[in-house]
Enzyme design. Sequence first.
Site, mmCIF file in Angstrom:
data_model
loop_
_atom_site.group_PDB
_atom_site.id
_atom_site.type_symbol
_atom_site.label_atom_id
_atom_site.label_comp_id
_atom_site.label_asym_id
_atom_site.label_seq_id
_atom_site.Cartn_x
_atom_site.Cartn_y
_atom_site.Cartn_z
ATOM 1 C CB CYS A 264 -0.940 0.101 1.192
ATOM 2 S SG CYS A 264 -2.105 -1.247 1.288
ATOM 3 C CD1 TRP B 201 -0.338 -6.272 -3.121
ATOM 4 C CD2 TRP B 201 -0.622 -6.898 -0.992
ATOM 5 N NE1 TRP B 201 -0.034 -7.612 -3.031
ATOM 6 C CE2 TRP B 201 -0.212 -8.020 -1.732
ATOM 7 C CE3 TRP B 201 -0.859 -7.051 0.363
ATOM 8 C CZ2 TRP B 201 -0.006 -9.280 -1.170
ATOM 9 C CZ3 TRP B 201 -0.674 -8.310 0.942
ATOM 10 C CH2 TRP B 201 -0.253 -9.404 0.170
ATOM 11 N N GLY C 287 -0.442 -0.687 6.468
ATOM 12 C CA GLY C 287 -0.083 -1.518 7.617
ATOM 13 C C GLY C 287 -1.256 -2.430 7.949
ATOM 14 C CD GLU D 251 9.558 -11.417 -8.771
ATOM 15 O OE1 GLU D 251 10.794 -11.371 -8.717
ATOM 16 O OE2 GLU D 251 8.830 -10.795 -7.976
ATOM 17 C CG HIS E 133 18.424 -37.957 -4.921
ATOM 18 N ND1 HIS E 133 18.801 -39.204 -4.482
ATOM 19 C CD2 HIS E 133 19.553 -37.337 -5.336
ATOM 20 C CE1 HIS E 133 20.120 -39.311 -4.591
ATOM 21 N NE2 HIS E 133 20.598 -38.195 -5.123
ATOM 22 C CE LYS F 10 11.242 -2.878 -5.705
ATOM 23 N NZ LYS F 10 11.896 -3.940 -6.484
HETATM 24 C C1 F6R Z 1 11.601 -10.412 -6.025
HETATM 25 C C2 F6R Z 1 11.624 -9.387 -4.993
HETATM 26 C C3 F6R Z 1 11.371 -9.800 -3.599
HETATM 27 C C4 F6R Z 1 12.214 -8.951 -2.622
HETATM 28 C C5 F6R Z 1 11.803 -9.272 -1.184
HETATM 29 C C6 F6R Z 1 12.630 -8.526 -0.177
HETATM 30 O O1 F6R Z 1 11.921 -9.897 -7.268
HETATM 31 O O2 F6R Z 1 11.797 -8.235 -5.264
HETATM 32 O O3 F6R Z 1 11.596 -11.155 -3.412
HETATM 33 O O4 F6R Z 1 13.562 -9.229 -2.832
HETATM 34 O O5 F6R Z 1 10.451 -8.945 -1.009
HETATM 35 O O6 F6R Z 1 12.479 -7.144 -0.315
HETATM 36 P P1 F6R Z 1 13.499 -6.145 0.356
HETATM 37 O O7 F6R Z 1 14.817 -6.364 -0.303
HETATM 38 O O8 F6R Z 1 12.940 -4.794 0.095
HETATM 39 O O9 F6R Z 1 13.549 -6.487 1.807
#
Ligand code: F6R
Length: 610
Positions: free
Chosen positions: A2, A80, A105, A490, A506, A605
């Site tokens: 969000c 989100w 949050g 993804e 395996h 993100k």
């Molecule tokens: C995948 C991706 C996520 C982040 C993960 C950690 O492409 O971007 O797997 O790497 O959510 O995010 P940060 O690095 O911001 O803690």
Amino acid sequence: MCGIIGYTGPLEAKTILLGGLSSLEYRGYDSAGIALFQSQTLTSHTVELIKTTGKVSLLKELCDSTPLLPSGCGIGHTRWATHGGVTTENSHPHQVGRVTLVHNGIIENYKTLAETWNFSKQLRSETDTEIAACLINQFYENDPIQAIRKALPYFEGSYAFCILFCDHPGEIYAVRKISPLVAAYTPSGSLAASDLTALLPYTKQYFVLPEQSIAKLTPYRITIFDENGDKIQPELLTVNWSMDAAMKNGFPHFMLKEIHEQPQALRNTILPRIVDELPNFDSDQIPDSAFVHVNKIQIVACGTAMYAGMVSKSLFESMLKIPVTVSIASEFRYEDPLIDENTLVIIISQSGETIDTLAALRLAKEKGSVTLSIVNVKGSTIARESDYVFYTHAGPEIAVASTKAYSVQLAALYLIACRMALACGKMTLEEGKHFLQELLCAIPAIDMVLTKKEEIRHAVSHLTSVDNAFFIGRGRDYAFSLEGALKLKEISYIHAEAYAAGELKHGTIALITDQVPVIAIATQEAVYTKMISNIREVKARGAFVILITKESASIEEGIADIHMTIPNLDDSFTVFPIAVILQLIAYYTSVKKGLNVDQPRNLAKSVTVE
Ligand code: F6R
């Protein structure tokens, strides 16, 4: 997860909020909404809500077709979904009585609050956020700060709120716990937002709102009150990112732009830390004394950042001869890890806000370990709470799929390994210099891969029609494969898994049938012939093999359907060009499938909720 924004000032708030939400959209894109003060007369004010499911572009259309009075003050949200499905009612802002707010949050005890305070009859949504609006409204007796202050102790969980009180036109109140919120007073007015990208068009100076303090934004100033109601001055930070950094600059997608930015991001991260041809962390204020007593390294992160940690494990172990454990933050935080004051805990996070990674950091500190975080976003919570911070200089990463952040995280880990080895007498100065030279050679190797992107674009044709794909490798190549598989799944929605090539027999080899794509990475000399045997085994079962090796590798006829190469680097450094090939494989597959590359479904993100 969000994105929230608030603006008050002389400009048209609607335009600023919609622009800000577009730049925050990568944080969530299920639904979006804004709330604007509407002043019919000097004394009559309402707060108008405009919200919709879908993207910010839909919200823009809705705003254009909604009759609105000019307004210089409002708040906005891009969602989100966590509590409650993707519906207009569940979209933010939420309005209860005289209170309108947006939230990033989770209010974990929202059900208990609703029952205790008997809010159920007045609810219009299924969200935790609406309960927060109810409670603040319940306490509201014409004094916004008092109402917020009374409500906060009831909230369990995390929050960043921007709040309007309809009888306080032109004012926005902001408060946060754990969830990020940055703010700035600028000649164009006062702004608060979940992250810097929304502030960049107006200022390079900003501050992180201290937790539990309350900010009052007016067109002319931002005043911050601590828990006792005393005014406090926040620490001003300056960002060196330009607006260009947060724009596509002619690239069709942020992801492609960010893939191309990797050579520069690596230079920005590595070069300022080279003094006399050796890594030097004086400007980071990371002393060698942080390293010399260390007898174990614990790396903790999520997703791509965790995979960067996995790549570095064997490097640390071979250079330092101490054990290195790499853990998934969401698991680590609920374990009882075997770490102590002689453990160096390395926390990796692009955003510096990932909730599980933050909790892992706090646990490590509780256990008395030395914490060193590798973070891209300046002033983020993880950066502020760690004993030491190594900032990567990737600039803003907007595409949801991480690319350049991964490369610079690796560079950071490599520099730390080298500095530690030097500090602990495990490496000579000459060896340290040689290591750095090899690291720098990875940058032109990436440039070389980028020149071959058309070749990679053609190579992925086979992937666009498959449901499953496998990535295999041995040793470090296996660690690279994990990230390759994550990237592909993804953004292209292909079920992709990475396997240590020796493990196939395996169980997994049962899944290898005619034309199943297997992306085989074979850059590690010590296990090269074993790897070739494993490739033969999948080829014999009909797999469509995309093989990636160094240029110097000799490849027997018929072992691969497609063969790609990287320049001949030392084995420890092949990850850099390999990462770029794997990113481009995922990118072009997604593009060819006509998918939303930068904003893949269900993702956001910055993962600020558990
Ligand atoms: C995948 C991706 C996520 C982040 C993960 C950690 O492409 O971007 O797997 O790497 O959510 O995010 P940060 O690095 O911001 O803690």
